[in-house]
Design a protein around this motif. Structure first.
Motif, short mmCIF file in Angstrom:
data_model
loop_
_atom_site.label_atom_id
_atom_site.label_comp_id
_atom_site.label_asym_id
_atom_site.label_seq_id
_atom_site.Cartn_x
_atom_site.Cartn_y
_atom_site.Cartn_z
N ARG A 53 1.61 3.66 -3.08
CA ARG A 53 0.59 4.40 -3.84
C ARG A 53 1.03 5.82 -4.20
O ARG A 53 0.93 6.24 -5.35
N GLU A 88 1.40 7.46 -7.95
CA GLU A 88 0.60 8.62 -8.35
C GLU A 88 1.51 9.80 -8.71
O GLU A 88 1.22 10.55 -9.64
N SER A 123 -6.43 3.98 -10.40
CA SER A 123 -6.15 3.69 -8.99
C SER A 123 -4.83 2.96 -8.88
O SER A 123 -4.26 2.48 -9.87
N VAL A 124 -4.34 2.88 -7.63
CA VAL A 124 -3.19 2.03 -7.29
C VAL A 124 -3.69 1.09 -6.20
O VAL A 124 -4.20 1.54 -5.17
N ARG A 125 -3.59 -0.19 -6.43
CA ARG A 125 -4.02 -1.19 -5.46
C ARG A 125 -2.85 -2.11 -5.10
O ARG A 125 -1.88 -2.17 -5.84
N SER A 126 -2.96 -2.80 -3.98
CA SER A 126 -1.83 -3.62 -3.55
C SER A 126 -2.31 -4.96 -3.00
O SER A 126 -3.42 -5.09 -2.50
N ARG A 165 0.82 -1.21 0.00
CA ARG A 165 0.00 0.00 0.00
C ARG A 165 0.86 1.26 0.00
O ARG A 165 0.51 2.28 -0.58
#
Lengths: 256, 256, 256, 256, 256, 256
Positions: F124, F128, F142-145, F121
């Motif tokens: 992120r 960005e 989005s950025v997800r982990s 996480r």
């Protein structure tokens, strides 16, 4: 109510000697504010490129970790590339301020658009990237340069200041700037002369000298009991690092 | 080196009495910093709309003109709508700080994205417009509200603080905030409790209390000898004004 | 199908007399459209600053509340600063149109980028801020000025129009404009001459006269049965207001 | 003063018959406004893809060229993909309005953010691209869909309207919309019912029916004597075209 | 590991003959890469307007559908307007590359900002719109033109190249470009000369020849087993189409 | 026509051994493409923070300088933080590709919006910021982990792939992604399984494996005879550097 002086450390990320006499930094202090300095030992003589910004980072982080361990309240990195800013924030919980970031936010508060007047044309992309990262691209009017290398800025200080006035004036008249930031911390102390030069031409705008500005913003954060977000800058996971003995020794000392 | 205390005036743009006891404002001072307050006499009891933001402006400008005439070093407007900020800057040359603008820039310096937690849902557009004007729209994660009117915030302070913690937590977990700003200056003094509440849930982020933040930023500008740009905020041309006798009297006194 | 004429009220937020003869406004009407005017009694003679934009607001709101009470279908505010636009929308449910907002949206529909040609250089930040608020910053090419005060625009109308043509031409050739908006409603009636002047130089672009444009957009909204969102512009909560007797009397009358 | 009725032509870029009975279009007229329709002969039955948007374009251009030749004052293209909008503007000098572009600009004037509620999920990218092109990406809250094909919208009109209310409500509550646009001109006439459904749930926002809105905006432009910029939409150079006989015949007729 | 040559088809969306001799396209191939060409039969002789971009689309889609049916690995559309790009992607699953889109992304990877140097001034809005759609508006410095029609570019190739060098130099010196893209695929083969001309003036930047660049990017995608998203470009629903017999025949053949 | 194979070097900026067996890298080659690897000797075991990104930079630059000296055609940095990308480009004239930058540009070409699915996480903000720098913020959904450390990704590869499918599916359904990028080069080789997992759920989108994608983009640039701009990435001025002996030796060797 805060009734002790705030101590701000200025970390110089270059190895050139005699560039930052301690007395100059200490003179930035005053009632309720103490200012001290330290300097890196491994890295470039001065910073005018992405390469130099990269290689000054490890020892700059070391000096910032040491500053926190010594009990200072906040740190200012003494270079407009804001080198190691994000990495150093992961390693300490006192505020770490980049003079470029602080100057851009203050300029955006004080005027409609700001320009950066810096030393070399090649730094333009770096400043525009910084403005984009800070979310301030729409508030930057331009990046202009006087085309003098950092270590030669003081060779003919009058000429340097005349060129700064000229580029600041063009920033206002051609690019729409309504505030100006010096794009090199080597210009420390020139703001008064440049502002006077602009006023003589009828232009009354803020001229931001990045180091005093960053020092006072750093002290303001310390007085407000604010520091960077641990969610944005969490400490790195523990893991093996090869090389960088001095840095690792400082980190080990800090971890105790 | 500045060796006299900086004097910051907090101008309250509302007519409700007993909302800002002088002792609360004075307690924001400290070593090297004096804080005083004044309040408007014509305008709304509190500010929760564009209408109230508009009608508080004339008397707020009057109080700011008077503050400069009295020799204070900088002014903070005591409302997160930053009412009269741009107009007042045209009338004085000391720094005038809006707590919303100052909080957003500081939040953007300290964390990746920030959320505003405010009193009423209806203020969302106003804060999003402010972020757009400051150039910081890309750094704002969300605007959330506890749905308590300004003048009722202190009726049950524990409940207010629990709701603030809850909305701040949702801002982090749902909206991606990594710093939080209180969206009402009526929440003065709640930052410690809200930050503690978030930390108890494992969330370590800056919680910005706008008035102390604005006061220290205002003092930092005064110490750096910076004020707003006269190119962005030139004095208005001389011309007839009908009505607004008290304001016109203050302007006339200042012009002497 | 709407088979009655639409009535649009133009509210002039300045106190200078003889600037807007009723016949000029009525002549904007036509088949299916009635146009009338009203003017404020407290506020600045003309508007060329943020200060004047602020102090004209209370009485402008009063005139708009009265217009709704009189049964008009829509209101246009007669100033390119769009003063009191957001505040007034909270107080009435008929459409309230700012000529600057309407002109920018129409210009963005008709051409790739637009420039504003206005009276004074000092208004540039104000128009750029407006474009940012409307979401149209990427469509604005520039803000240019003829450097004539509002109340002197008609002193030498030929000279004013020549300067407008010249600045519009530079907006096209230097700044990339493909449409032009007059940045002052005091230029009402000049669009034909300026467009002819540009065509004589081979430039065929829309020249937007903000008041007629706003009147026809306001009527279009009324015919489409559309008005501003009550979610964006909710009525303010009831609360005490000190001062502003005439405004409060109008609000009380409207509330009955 | 314009004392003749404005004539607006609605060009339907689909080949399905009975979708647009002439009486429905004519009923959009009123005092000072005449509305008529025409339809293409080569192209898709309905438009729900980029492919269909592309192949309807040549005959849509033909119908628009014919409309100008017949003396109408302005044209509205009857599809929310705004097909052929830019190409058609190069071929005529009367205003050509895309209902999507007009609805987005009007929604941005009336509320803080708008959502599009359309027929199929697959159109989301198309609407987001349109908002980016119009410069309004920052004002778009979301694109939502009811997942009913265009030609089936009227099979169960009550169900269609219930789904529209539901998606509009979610746009407000989840996405932050403060105005709503129908994302298909096939929903003509549903705005009243959908707005009533939202009001029943306490949500008072503009619901924009794109065709009436575009018709009144087109008429407003004609009344203001405005059309698209010839600098943005210059006529194409003369050159050989293979195929497209009907279109070429219309162009040849128009050139005489 | 891919051990067969990749086959890229270049589809020319214009009807002028002798503009793209097969040998020129085949020479773009090499070790591991085969290049072939096809051309439309209905549409404009060349493309310099939105109108021509629109009418070349149907037959361009046909040629791309045929290319996939013939087993080629990827398609490049031979025009900097990227005509039919989005529509064609809905009809095939092999990668379809627009040379403008590919050049802008590659330029953004290689330098801070890029300019497009194209044939006619009128294409500026089209390229700025494309950059906005691709999300790259902040990376585009300017669009400049040499003002030579497409079909006349080779009449005096030396003059064309001198003008390209001149405009590219101005893009660097006036507009801040740090990379340049040719804004017309008719300039195929000029990159070497233009880059040499810039180097002679001390300017060392990428000069992107859009067709070779697009061919190698298309091949890279095929080698990485990547193609466009079926969520962004889903196949259109089955429905009646009137006219376009050749296209419908190709689609029917492909569907078998 | 290029008739020799292109040689791409993958530089691994971590010191963990056995993470990148040479055979895995060589297998990325094929007809017309040779791939080789090298690894740093000073720096972190793996990269999951800004701190590690900073300290891997000096030795990564050394390996890239050596790669150019050995005659390879292009370099790919084997980490999604793109460490040392800008600094290294100042030191060599062969193309240096960051896999994050290349993946974002390719994703933006292939689908409307993309998401990054990464390991932790905490990355992120880093992704960005990268998107903002590349100008692609508007295209990132989005950025997800999956919350697995880099060096543990292969401990249970099936579980890792299941989590990747799950997060990619959420990116599509909740965040609006229409393409997905792996946010760690340690996921090399998982794209096929993840794409299959998504297809099993009816989601047909590009899944970008950053290292193969970067290798083929690097080769494409070499084949097009393109490299980064010397105006954006000029060589640093000659000056003293303290420390970094191995790096300085490589630079000295390269300078001969």
């Amino acid at each position: 109510m805060i009734d002790r002086p705030i101590h701000v450390r200025i970390v110089s990320p270059i190895t050139a000697r005699n560039f930052r006499p301690p007395a100059v930094l200490e003179a930035l202090g005053g009632l309720g504010l103490k200012v001290s300095g330290s300097q890196i030992e491994e890295g470039p003589a001065s910073i005018e490129s992405e390469f130099e910004t990269a290689i000054c980072a490890p020892d700059t982080i070391r000096r910032i970790v040491e500053a926190e361990r010594e009990g200072v309240d906040a740190v200012v990195i003494d270079c407009m590339a804001d080198p190691a800013l994000r990495a150093a924030r992961e390693m300490v919980r006192i505020p770490v301020i980049g003079p470029s970031q602080a100057a851009m936010h203050v300029a955006a508060m004080l005027g409609h658009r700001f320009s950066v007047v810096t030393v070399m044309r090649r730094l333009r992309a770096q400043f525009e990237n910084a403005a984009a990262l800070h979310g301030l691209a729409s508030r930057m009017a331009s990046v202009r340069s006087v085309d003098i290398p950092v270590l030669a800025l003081e060779d003919d200080l009058d000429a340097t200041q005349r060129l700064l006035v000229e580029q600041a004036r063009l920033a206002v008249e051609k690019d729409g700037a309504e505030a100006v930031i010096f794009g090199c911390t080597g210009l420390l102390g020139c703001a008064g002369a440049v502002r006077a030069g602009l006023l003589a031409g009828g232009i009354d705008i803020p001229v931001i000298d990045p180091i005093p500005n960053a020092v006072h913003i750093a002290a303001a954060l310390a007085r407000s009991n604010l520091t960077h977000s641990a969610l944005t800058y969490p400490p790195p996971p523990e893991k093996d690092v090869a090389g960088f003995e001095a840095l690792r020794a400082s980190l080990a000392a800090a971890a105790q």
